[in-house]
Design a protein around this motif. Sequence first.
Motif, PDB file in Angstrom:
ATOM      1  N   PRO A  62      65.607 110.905   2.187  1.00  0.00           N
ATOM      2  CA  PRO A  62      65.372 110.697   3.624  1.00  0.00           C
ATOM      3  C   PRO A  62      64.429 109.541   3.930  1.00  0.00           C
ATOM      4  CG  PRO A  62      65.169 113.020   3.038  1.00  0.00           C
ATOM      5  CD  PRO A  62      65.245 112.258   1.755  1.00  0.00           C
ATOM      6  N   ARG A  63      63.624 109.125   2.932  1.00  0.00           N
ATOM      7  CA  ARG A  63      62.696 108.012   3.146  1.00  0.00           C
ATOM      8  C   ARG A  63      63.398 106.671   3.073  1.00  0.00           C
ATOM      9  NH1 ARG A  63      59.185 109.002  -2.029  1.00  0.00           N
ATOM     10  NH2 ARG A  63      61.297 108.708  -2.793  1.00  0.00           N
ATOM     11  N   ALA A  64      64.608 106.676   2.497  1.00  0.00           N
ATOM     12  CA  ALA A  64      65.224 105.428   2.071  1.00  0.00           C
ATOM     13  C   ALA A  64      65.959 104.721   3.198  1.00  0.00           C
ATOM     14  CB  ALA A  64      66.197 105.690   0.924  1.00  0.00           C
ATOM     15  N   GLY A  65      65.797 103.431   3.236  1.00  0.00           N
ATOM     16  CA  GLY A  65      66.601 102.577   4.091  1.00  0.00           C
ATOM     17  C   GLY A  65      67.530 101.758   3.233  1.00  0.00           C
ATOM     18  N   SER A  66      68.032 100.689   3.755  1.00  0.00           N
ATOM     19  CA  SER A  66      68.966  99.869   2.990  1.00  0.00           C
ATOM     20  C   SER A  66      68.298  99.209   1.799  1.00  0.00           C
ATOM     21  CB  SER A  66      69.594  98.803   3.895  1.00  0.00           C
ATOM     22  OG  SER A  66      68.579  97.990   4.454  1.00  0.00           O
ATOM     23  N   GLY A  67      66.974  99.080   1.850  1.00  0.00           N
ATOM     24  CA  GLY A  67      66.253  98.458   0.740  1.00  0.00           C
ATOM     25  C   GLY A  67      65.528  99.468  -0.119  1.00  0.00           C
ATOM     26  N   ALA A  68      66.136 100.633  -0.336  1.00  0.00           N
ATOM     27  CA  ALA A  68      65.457 101.717  -1.042  1.00  0.00           C
ATOM     28  C   ALA A  68      65.188 101.386  -2.498  1.00  0.00           C
ATOM     29  CB  ALA A  68      66.290 102.993  -0.957  1.00  0.00           C
ATOM     30  N   ALA A  69      66.128 100.724  -3.139  1.00  0.00           N
ATOM     31  CA  ALA A  69      65.969 100.436  -4.560  1.00  0.00           C
ATOM     32  C   ALA A  69      65.099  99.198  -4.749  1.00  0.00           C
ATOM     33  CB  ALA A  69      67.330 100.222  -5.210  1.00  0.00           C
ATOM     34  N   PRO A  70      64.175  99.232  -5.709  1.00  0.00           N
ATOM     35  CA  PRO A  70      63.387  98.028  -5.988  1.00  0.00           C
ATOM     36  C   PRO A  70      64.274  96.919  -6.516  1.00  0.00           C
ATOM     37  CG  PRO A  70      63.076  99.663  -7.705  1.00  0.00           C
ATOM     38  CD  PRO A  70      63.863 100.340  -6.634  1.00  0.00           C
TER      39      PRO A  70
END
Length: 309
Positions: free
Chosen positions: A203-211
């Motif tokens: 739920p915290r993730a946006g389109s840039g969730a992955a490093p």
Amino acid sequence: MSDAGQFGPWVSDEAKARFAAFLEESVTPPNLAAARPFFRDYNQRLLDKAQAGYAVDVAERTIAGVTGYEVVPAGGAADAPVLLCLHGGAFMWGEGPGALLEAVPIAAVAGMRVLAVDYRLAPEHVYPAAVEDVVAVYRALIETVDPARIGIYGCSAGALLTTQAVARFLHDGLPGPGAIGLFHGAPLPFSGDAALAQKLFDPRAGSGAAPKVEELPYFLGADLSDPLVLSAGHPQLLALFPPSLLISATRDFAASAVSVMHRRLLAAGTDTSFVLFDGLWHAHHMDVDLPESVETYAIVADFFRKRLG
């Protein structure tokens, strides 16, 4: 809508219950000054559980000028192979308790001596500082231990660092280790469906969730096309890699990268295995309470026993 609360029937009840807490507890602070103590405390809590459940002896060591920790199963491991453990933490944290956390269960289950390396961290020290520390420790180790009896493994950033170390050994004409383990990380961009799927589970993730590998401070000024930096795009180099065990999970942002690395190792003719845990997340095996973590330790121990003799 998030699918974070939905799991397959083969995911343990412990993992189902733990995932929501993991999402809440592992939010990375917005700056490095806060992130380092945050993760040190976070890893220490997990390490306390690991040391309560796995009987080992720990001693701090300095090898070739590099700080590390020697973790030996209770009762010793005098004639057993030796493992080098390279901790995760985006090349910016994970030292101390984090390094020990990744070593304690493996040492106990495998019955092997594990040297956890506290390599230099970014942004103070950029590539190739970390790999140079690993090479220095390895050079010292092979003076007394047959390289065929040495394994190297790492999780996340530690997995990338493991591949950089192997590439450097080959480049420098050093005998390579007998086997390596790449867990939740690979020398590729953290992209593909696994990165995109983070917003379904987190739920915290946006389109840039992955490093983004290319944005990690460790790689500042590095040429990512250099096979010594990211080896996955260089089949002739991969053909020289030792037997490799790769592990990831479906909720791991690095799962696609790990899967692609496995395919490229296969294509290069390397002895390689890939285990994918359903419903689990990045570095899930750091939590020793999960049945899947216990399963992971057994898989890793069996792999190194068979490949290192």
